[in-house]
Write a protein that holds these residues in place. Structure first.
Motif, PDB file in Angstrom:
ATOM      1  N   UNK A 219      25.931  47.908  39.376  1.00  0.00           N
ATOM      2  CA  UNK A 219      26.647  47.303  38.255  1.00  0.00           C
ATOM      3  C   UNK A 219      28.041  47.887  38.160  1.00  0.00           C
ATOM      4  N   UNK A 220      28.898  47.184  37.434  1.00  0.00           N
ATOM      5  CA  UNK A 220      30.255  47.636  37.195  1.00  0.00           C
ATOM      6  C   UNK A 220      30.547  47.407  35.712  1.00  0.00           C
ATOM      7  N   UNK A 221      31.243  48.328  35.068  1.00  0.00           N
ATOM      8  CA  UNK A 221      31.599  48.094  33.669  1.00  0.00           C
ATOM      9  C   UNK A 221      32.476  46.841  33.548  1.00  0.00           C
ATOM     10  N   UNK A 222      32.178  46.005  32.569  1.00  0.00           N
ATOM     11  CA  UNK A 222      32.934  44.776  32.361  1.00  0.00           C
ATOM     12  C   UNK A 222      34.408  45.078  32.119  1.00  0.00           C
ATOM     13  N   UNK A 223      34.691  46.165  31.440  1.00  0.00           N
ATOM     14  CA  UNK A 223      36.077  46.568  31.187  1.00  0.00           C
ATOM     15  C   UNK A 223      36.817  46.803  32.509  1.00  0.00           C
ATOM     16  N   UNK A 224      36.171  47.490  33.440  1.00  0.00           N
ATOM     17  CA  UNK A 224      36.773  47.760  34.750  1.00  0.00           C
ATOM     18  C   UNK A 224      36.966  46.473  35.540  1.00  0.00           C
ATOM     19  N   UNK A 225      35.949  45.613  35.526  1.00  0.00           N
ATOM     20  CA  UNK A 225      36.037  44.342  36.241  1.00  0.00           C
ATOM     21  C   UNK A 225      37.174  43.493  35.689  1.00  0.00           C
TER      22      UNK A 225
ATOM     23  N   UNK B 267      44.641  42.722  37.522  1.00  0.00           N
ATOM     24  CA  UNK B 267      45.534  43.221  38.567  1.00  0.00           C
ATOM     25  C   UNK B 267      45.710  42.187  39.684  1.00  0.00           C
ATOM     26  N   UNK B 268      44.621  41.536  40.084  1.00  0.00           N
ATOM     27  CA  UNK B 268      44.707  40.517  41.125  1.00  0.00           C
ATOM     28  C   UNK B 268      45.511  39.317  40.643  1.00  0.00           C
TER      29      UNK B 268
ATOM     30  N   UNK C 125      35.648  44.963  25.955  1.00  0.00           N
ATOM     31  CA  UNK C 125      34.296  45.239  26.468  1.00  0.00           C
ATOM     32  C   UNK C 125      34.178  46.712  26.840  1.00  0.00           C
ATOM     33  N   UNK C 126      33.717  47.517  25.916  1.00  0.00           N
ATOM     34  CA  UNK C 126      33.638  48.962  26.163  1.00  0.00           C
ATOM     35  C   UNK C 126      32.413  49.372  26.984  1.00  0.00           C
ATOM     36  N   UNK C 127      31.232  48.897  26.617  1.00  0.00           N
ATOM     37  CA  UNK C 127      30.012  49.392  27.250  1.00  0.00           C
ATOM     38  C   UNK C 127      29.248  48.334  28.042  1.00  0.00           C
ATOM     39  N   UNK C 128      29.723  47.123  28.088  1.00  0.00           N
ATOM     40  CA  UNK C 128      29.017  46.064  28.797  1.00  0.00           C
ATOM     41  C   UNK C 128      29.056  46.302  30.306  1.00  0.00           C
TER      42      UNK C 128
ATOM     43  N   UNK D 290      35.949  43.190  47.783  1.00  0.00           N
ATOM     44  CA  UNK D 290      36.093  44.634  47.959  1.00  0.00           C
ATOM     45  C   UNK D 290      37.025  45.220  46.909  1.00  0.00           C
ATOM     46  N   UNK D 291      38.104  44.507  46.593  1.00  0.00           N
ATOM     47  CA  UNK D 291      39.055  45.026  45.614  1.00  0.00           C
ATOM     48  C   UNK D 291      38.445  45.041  44.207  1.00  0.00           C
ATOM     49  N   UNK D 292      37.573  44.087  43.912  1.00  0.00           N
ATOM     50  CA  UNK D 292      36.972  44.031  42.582  1.00  0.00           C
ATOM     51  C   UNK D 292      35.821  45.013  42.421  1.00  0.00           C
ATOM     52  N   UNK D 293      35.040  45.217  43.468  1.00  0.00           N
ATOM     53  CA  UNK D 293      33.808  45.980  43.310  1.00  0.00           C
ATOM     54  C   UNK D 293      33.810  47.345  43.972  1.00  0.00           C
TER      55      UNK D 293
END
Length: 133
Positions: free
Chosen positions: A19-25, A31-32, A89-92, A110-113
């Motif tokens: 999983x990846x934090x929604x905030x990071x995604x 950025x893209x 989205x802090x904790x999603x 790759x850049x997203x994940x």
């Protein structure tokens, strides 16, 4: 080629889902989109001298040029939305595998994940789908 998970959250003791934090995604998507906004602006700049040399442009060509400007403006708005969402989205968490499967461009996946900062590329070595020149 499967991406390296940016964040892993155990579902239960026998099954672990990447999983990846929604905030990071959202931030990575923003950025893209900024990169695409810059590319759209560069296309407009590159077309400028060519259009200056043209004697007249058909209405169809003019509409196509307006579409490039619309693309530029729309991408700019969408990257602002993604920036706003990244602050909401802090904790999603979002599961990586199902989302990664819908992305055709492997370098984008790759850049997203992956937890890397790769430069933008106009070619797709893995799939060979993008090859203008």
């Amino acid at each position: 080629m499967s991406p390296i998970p940016a964040h892993s959250v155990p579902q239960d003791s026998s099954n672990e889902s990447a999983s990846i934090p929604l905030k990071t995604l959202n931030k990575r998507i923003q950025d893209e989109m900024v990169t695409l906004v810059i590319l759209a602006a560069e296309v407009q700049i590159a077309l400028g001298p060519t259009l200056a040399e043209a004697k007249s442009l058909s209405p169809a060509v003019q509409r196509s040029l307006q579409a490039i400007d619309r693309l530029h403006q729309t991408l700019d708005d969408l990257q602002r939305v993604m920036g706003h969402l990244s602050g909401q989205a802090e904790q999603e968490l979002v599961e990586i595998n199902p989302l990664s499967e819908v992305i055709r461009l492997r370098h984008l996946a790759h850049k997203l994940f992956d937890n890397i900062d790769a430069p933008f590329a106009l070619s797709e070595d893995d799939s060979g789908e993008i090859a203008w020149f």
